[in-house]
Write a protein that holds these residues in place. Structure first.
Motif, short mmCIF file in Angstrom:
data_model
loop_
_atom_site.label_atom_id
_atom_site.label_comp_id
_atom_site.label_asym_id
_atom_site.label_seq_id
_atom_site.Cartn_x
_atom_site.Cartn_y
_atom_site.Cartn_z
N LYS A 115 20.17 -19.27 1.96
CA LYS A 115 20.33 -17.86 1.59
C LYS A 115 19.00 -17.22 1.20
CE LYS A 115 24.80 -17.93 2.09
NZ LYS A 115 25.47 -17.14 3.17
N GLN A 116 17.90 -17.94 1.46
CA GLN A 116 16.58 -17.41 1.11
C GLN A 116 15.85 -16.91 2.36
OE1 GLN A 116 16.02 -17.18 -2.15
NE2 GLN A 116 17.99 -18.28 -2.35
N PRO A 117 14.99 -15.91 2.19
CA PRO A 117 14.15 -15.50 3.31
C PRO A 117 13.06 -16.55 3.58
CG PRO A 117 13.50 -14.35 1.31
CD PRO A 117 14.73 -15.14 0.97
N LEU A 118 12.52 -16.52 4.76
CA LEU A 118 11.39 -17.38 5.12
C LEU A 118 10.26 -16.45 5.55
CD1 LEU A 118 10.32 -20.22 5.51
CD2 LEU A 118 11.26 -20.21 7.83
N ILE A 119 9.36 -16.24 4.61
CA ILE A 119 8.36 -15.18 4.75
C ILE A 119 7.03 -15.74 5.26
CG2 ILE A 119 7.00 -13.46 3.49
CD1 ILE A 119 9.92 -12.70 3.84
N SER A 120 6.43 -14.99 6.18
CA SER A 120 5.05 -15.25 6.59
C SER A 120 4.31 -13.92 6.58
CB SER A 120 4.99 -15.88 7.99
OG SER A 120 5.49 -14.99 8.96
N MET A 121 3.03 -14.00 6.26
CA MET A 121 2.21 -12.78 6.17
C MET A 121 0.91 -12.99 6.94
SD MET A 121 2.73 -11.82 2.12
CE MET A 121 1.69 -10.36 2.27
N ALA A 122 0.46 -11.93 7.58
CA ALA A 122 -0.80 -12.01 8.33
C ALA A 122 -1.36 -10.60 8.49
CB ALA A 122 -0.59 -12.65 9.69
N THR B 108 16.77 -8.24 -0.10
CA THR B 108 16.92 -6.85 -0.51
C THR B 108 16.24 -6.65 -1.86
OG1 THR B 108 19.05 -7.34 -1.55
CG2 THR B 108 19.11 -6.57 0.74
N GLN B 109 16.02 -5.39 -2.18
CA GLN B 109 15.44 -5.01 -3.48
C GLN B 109 14.15 -5.80 -3.74
OE1 GLN B 109 18.84 -5.88 -6.00
NE2 GLN B 109 19.55 -3.76 -5.89
N GLY B 110 13.31 -5.84 -2.72
CA GLY B 110 12.05 -6.58 -2.85
C GLY B 110 10.96 -5.76 -3.53
N LYS B 111 10.03 -6.49 -4.11
CA LYS B 111 8.88 -5.83 -4.74
C LYS B 111 7.68 -6.75 -4.67
CE LYS B 111 7.26 -3.61 -9.00
NZ LYS B 111 7.59 -3.28 -10.40
N PHE B 112 6.65 -6.32 -3.92
CA PHE B 112 5.39 -7.04 -3.86
C PHE B 112 4.51 -6.58 -5.02
CE2 PHE B 112 5.70 -8.29 0.72
CZ PHE B 112 5.32 -9.61 0.54
N THR B 113 3.86 -7.54 -5.64
CA THR B 113 2.93 -7.22 -6.73
C THR B 113 1.64 -7.99 -6.51
OG1 THR B 113 4.74 -6.89 -8.29
CG2 THR B 113 2.54 -7.19 -9.22
N ILE B 114 0.52 -7.28 -6.60
CA ILE B 114 -0.79 -7.92 -6.49
C ILE B 114 -1.26 -8.30 -7.88
CG2 ILE B 114 -3.20 -7.60 -5.78
CD1 ILE B 114 -2.23 -5.53 -3.77
N LEU C 59 6.35 -11.92 -4.75
CA LEU C 59 7.41 -11.14 -4.12
C LEU C 59 8.71 -11.45 -4.84
CD1 LEU C 59 8.74 -9.39 -1.97
CD2 LEU C 59 8.81 -11.39 -0.46
N HIS C 60 9.19 -10.49 -5.61
CA HIS C 60 10.50 -10.61 -6.25
C HIS C 60 11.54 -9.95 -5.36
CE1 HIS C 60 7.91 -11.39 -9.73
NE2 HIS C 60 8.95 -12.00 -10.27
N TYR C 61 12.70 -10.57 -5.25
CA TYR C 61 13.71 -10.05 -4.33
C TYR C 61 15.09 -10.57 -4.74
CZ TYR C 61 13.44 -14.76 -2.41
OH TYR C 61 13.45 -16.13 -2.27
N THR C 62 16.10 -9.98 -4.12
CA THR C 62 17.48 -10.45 -4.28
C THR C 62 17.87 -11.24 -3.03
OG1 THR C 62 18.08 -8.55 -5.66
CG2 THR C 62 19.88 -9.76 -4.63
N ASP C 63 18.33 -12.48 -3.23
CA ASP C 63 18.64 -13.33 -2.08
C ASP C 63 20.06 -13.11 -1.59
OD1 ASP C 63 20.33 -14.61 -3.84
OD2 ASP C 63 19.09 -16.39 -4.10
N GLY C 64 20.49 -13.93 -0.63
CA GLY C 64 21.81 -13.77 -0.03
C GLY C 64 22.95 -14.09 -0.97
N LEU C 65 22.66 -14.69 -2.13
CA LEU C 65 23.69 -14.98 -3.13
C LEU C 65 23.75 -13.92 -4.21
CD1 LEU C 65 23.03 -18.81 -3.57
CD2 LEU C 65 24.89 -17.74 -2.29
N ASP D 283 12.87 -2.08 0.40
CA ASP D 283 14.32 -1.99 0.31
C ASP D 283 15.00 -3.21 0.93
OD1 ASP D 283 14.20 0.46 -0.96
OD2 ASP D 283 14.28 1.59 0.91
N ARG D 284 14.57 -3.60 2.09
CA ARG D 284 15.23 -4.70 2.79
C ARG D 284 14.35 -5.20 3.92
NH1 ARG D 284 18.77 -5.89 7.08
NH2 ARG D 284 20.49 -7.31 6.48
N ILE D 285 14.35 -6.51 4.10
CA ILE D 285 13.79 -7.13 5.32
C ILE D 285 14.88 -8.03 5.86
CG2 ILE D 285 11.94 -8.50 6.33
CD1 ILE D 285 10.20 -7.88 3.97
#
Length: 225
Positions: A103-110, A137-143, A189-195, A163-165
């Motif tokens: 239920k978690q995202p699998l994130i990659s950044m480039a 959903t409800q994600g927030k990136f913080t540097i 990256l704080h977010y709400t998972d599938g649960l 808002d959502r990826i």
């Protein structure tokens, strides 16, 4: 004294002392026989009692052995139950984490898009965020920049809301750096998972090339761990 004739009449005429001697003479052999018979009877009873005690001892030993075997069996059963419970608990925990992981995202950044360009004395770098797992959903990136460093998102802030990826979705962002800035900084990256639970991913970013930022997204692990 001996009785040769006269029979009972003569016995009745005996003095008490003589009668006592006569009675003792008759009783002594009988008493001896009775004593010997009693001795042998006592020996028989002793042997019977000894046999009964031996049998009772053997029975008690058998009961003790049975009780010992029963205790050992119960201990073995308890140990087996504990082992089965441990295995079941570990299996349940494994499946729980696997379910949570699914239920978690699998994130990659480039660095992506048009790459980097300079504008108004600052360097703008396009960043592409890809999700190969469950939607977030409800994600927030913080540097979290090092002290004295100058790097923000395109909105001029150190945080950016998402808002959502979706699954296999992409989010494009832009980061702004002061000219000449090189070094490492951290992101979260704080977010709400599938649960429906709030989770957090950590990202290590390194800028050594003026045109690019290298991102390393650390694997997700449950916050409770």
């Amino acid at each position: 004294m001996t009785l040769e004739k006269g029979g009972v009449h003569e016995i009745l005429e005996l003095d008490l002392n003589e009668f006592g001697d006569l009675a003792a003479g008759f009783a002594a052999p009988m008493a001896l026989v009775w004593l010997i018979a009693g001795y042998f009877q006592q020996q028989v009873e002793i042997r019977q009692n000894t046999a009964a005690l031996d049998q009772q001892d053997a029975s008690l030993r058998l009961q003790v052995d049975e009780l010992k075997c029963s205790v050992e069996a119960q201990l073995l059963q308890a140990a087996t139950s504990r082992e089965q419970l441990t295995v079941a608990s570990a299996s349940a925990e494994f499946h729980r984490k696997e379910m949570m992981r699914s239920k978690q995202p699998l994130i990659s950044m480039a660095t992506g898009g048009s790459g980097a360009h300079r504008q108004a004395g600052q360097i703008y770098i396009d960043v592409q965020v890809q999700n190969h797992g469950h939607a977030l959903t409800q994600g927030k990136f913080t540097i979290h920049p090092e002290e004295g460093s100058q790097i923000t998102f395109g909105n001029g802030q150190v945080s950016e809301s998402i808002d959502r990826i979706g699954a296999e979705g992409t989010h494009r962002s832009r980061m702004v750096c002061q000219p000449g800035f090189v070094g490492e900084f951290a992101m979260s990256l704080h977010y709400t998972d599938g649960l429906g639970d709030r989770q957090c991913l950590l990202v290590t970013a390194t800028k050594k090339d003026p045109q690019k930022i290298k991102f390393e997204v650390h694997p997700w692990s449950p916050l409770a761990d």
